[in-house]
Design an enzyme around this catalytic site. Sequence first.
Site, mmCIF file in Angstrom:
data_model
loop_
_atom_site.group_PDB
_atom_site.id
_atom_site.type_symbol
_atom_site.label_atom_id
_atom_site.label_comp_id
_atom_site.label_asym_id
_atom_site.label_seq_id
_atom_site.Cartn_x
_atom_site.Cartn_y
_atom_site.Cartn_z
ATOM 1 N N SER A 208 39.100 44.981 45.515
ATOM 2 C CA SER A 208 37.704 45.371 45.319
ATOM 3 C C SER A 208 37.499 46.845 45.682
ATOM 4 O O SER A 208 38.169 47.694 45.109
ATOM 5 C CB SER A 208 36.819 44.438 46.135
ATOM 6 O OG SER A 208 35.488 44.646 45.795
ATOM 7 N N ASP A 236 41.391 43.344 41.272
ATOM 8 C CA ASP A 236 40.022 43.369 40.751
ATOM 9 C C ASP A 236 39.196 44.525 41.348
ATOM 10 O O ASP A 236 38.215 44.282 42.063
ATOM 11 C CB ASP A 236 39.321 42.022 40.980
ATOM 12 C CG ASP A 236 38.309 41.732 39.864
ATOM 13 O OD1 ASP A 236 38.564 42.125 38.705
ATOM 14 O OD2 ASP A 236 37.259 41.111 40.145
ATOM 15 N N HIS A 296 35.965 37.032 41.560
ATOM 16 C CA HIS A 296 36.368 38.318 42.141
ATOM 17 C C HIS A 296 37.499 38.115 43.153
ATOM 18 O O HIS A 296 38.390 38.951 43.278
ATOM 19 C CB HIS A 296 35.142 38.942 42.812
ATOM 20 C CG HIS A 296 35.288 40.374 43.214
ATOM 21 N ND1 HIS A 296 35.859 41.332 42.410
ATOM 22 C CD2 HIS A 296 34.916 41.028 44.345
ATOM 23 C CE1 HIS A 296 35.825 42.507 43.043
ATOM 24 N NE2 HIS A 296 35.271 42.343 44.220
#
Length: 381
Positions: A208, A236, A296
């Site tokens: 992230s 991601d 996610h």
Amino acid sequence: MSCSLVRLNTVILLLVLFNTGVEAGLINIFAGVVNMVAKVLSNFAPSSETVSYATNMVIGYPLTAVASVVDKICTIGLGIKGHMLWGEVDLTHIKFQLRTACSKYTYSLRDARKLLNNSDFHPSRKVVIVVSGWTQTVNNSDTIDKMAKVFNCRGDVNFLALDMDQYLATFYIWAVQNTDSIALGLAQGLTMLKEVIPIENVQLIGHSLGAHIVGRAGRYFTEKTGEKLPYITGLDPAKTCLAAEQRIGRGDAHKVEIIHSNPGVLGIAEPLGHIDLYASFLRPFANGCMGVICSHMRAVDYYVEFLYPGNERGFIAKRCASWQHLRAEQCTGQNYAMGSKDYHIRGGSIFALDLNPRPPYGRGSISQCGARRSNCGLCQR
Ligand SMILES: *[C@@H]1O[C@H](CO)[C@@H](O)[C@H](O)[C@H]1NC(C)=O
Ligand SMILES: *[C@@H]1O[C@H](CO)[C@@H](O)[C@H](O)[C@H]1NC(C)=O
């Protein structure tokens, strides 16, 4: 449905316009609403296949549009406000945490050399440095716990987590603002490490916002030393509110591998690295997930499963001839095994994976060590 989405959209715009500090709560609300609607939907739909299709069509794709608008406005907001609102990152608060199955040791970045004095640090082994995402702190991070467990199960690397104090556990926008400084700190730590271990032995992994931190750190490292890091893995990479120059990219290391699991919503959809693996093509929701947070986080779960010994060929992807082929879900090219060292890199290539909705996710995974009940990598004392 479309009516309530429009309302949600408006609420988000207003919140972002009037108080960027509310962004943190906002993404939570945004994710919460999606998760709730998906749950309700799943009670009515006949099969999980249908649910997955329906949630992607009814919620996933409209959310992608909302996410883009939030992103645009946020970026403009940041441009206007600059650095006035938030304090500087104090780099003395950024540290390395060496984690074994039974112990945690903390080293300030400028003392990274002292790792050599620790008998739990093995200078001849590889060094993996993991950076988690928004809201997480070093001792309170699922991502770091899962990664530490698998690397300690393998027992072939030194596992370091980046301790970012509270700098990512704050309002989202502030966390984004802090990524550059944290990356600079990490690059300084790497420069210290380079004096005691070969830099070829280092792999950076970020999830992230952490993906952008490791990418940016790679670039700072190159600016400082003229050398390139060998290998960066971005799980991601976060989409919201990042300017182009803050994003992880192909220039950041000799090999940059990206795993996309929530493209276009919380994660970036566009290819960023030398190798971009799309876990569910461009569908916003990962296979088996009903919401954005689950999707996610899946990039982490896939990579962790891949790391368990025996799963080296657990995640075989097929090359997509073009973005259009990826979009059309028609990827039939050459095979690539996730995390594979021996792939000749030219420019960037995109690949799609076919995965299971539940563990084992990889169609070729054979090791079940990743199962929650497994003790491998946990302290046995
Ligand atoms: C390692 O420990 C020794 C003795 O305890 C000390 O003299 C030395 O400076 C330490 N090395 C580093 C890099 O801290
Ligand atoms: C994390 O935990 C270790 C050991 O339990 C402790 O020494 C360290 O100070 C903690 N770090 C933070 C940032 O809380």
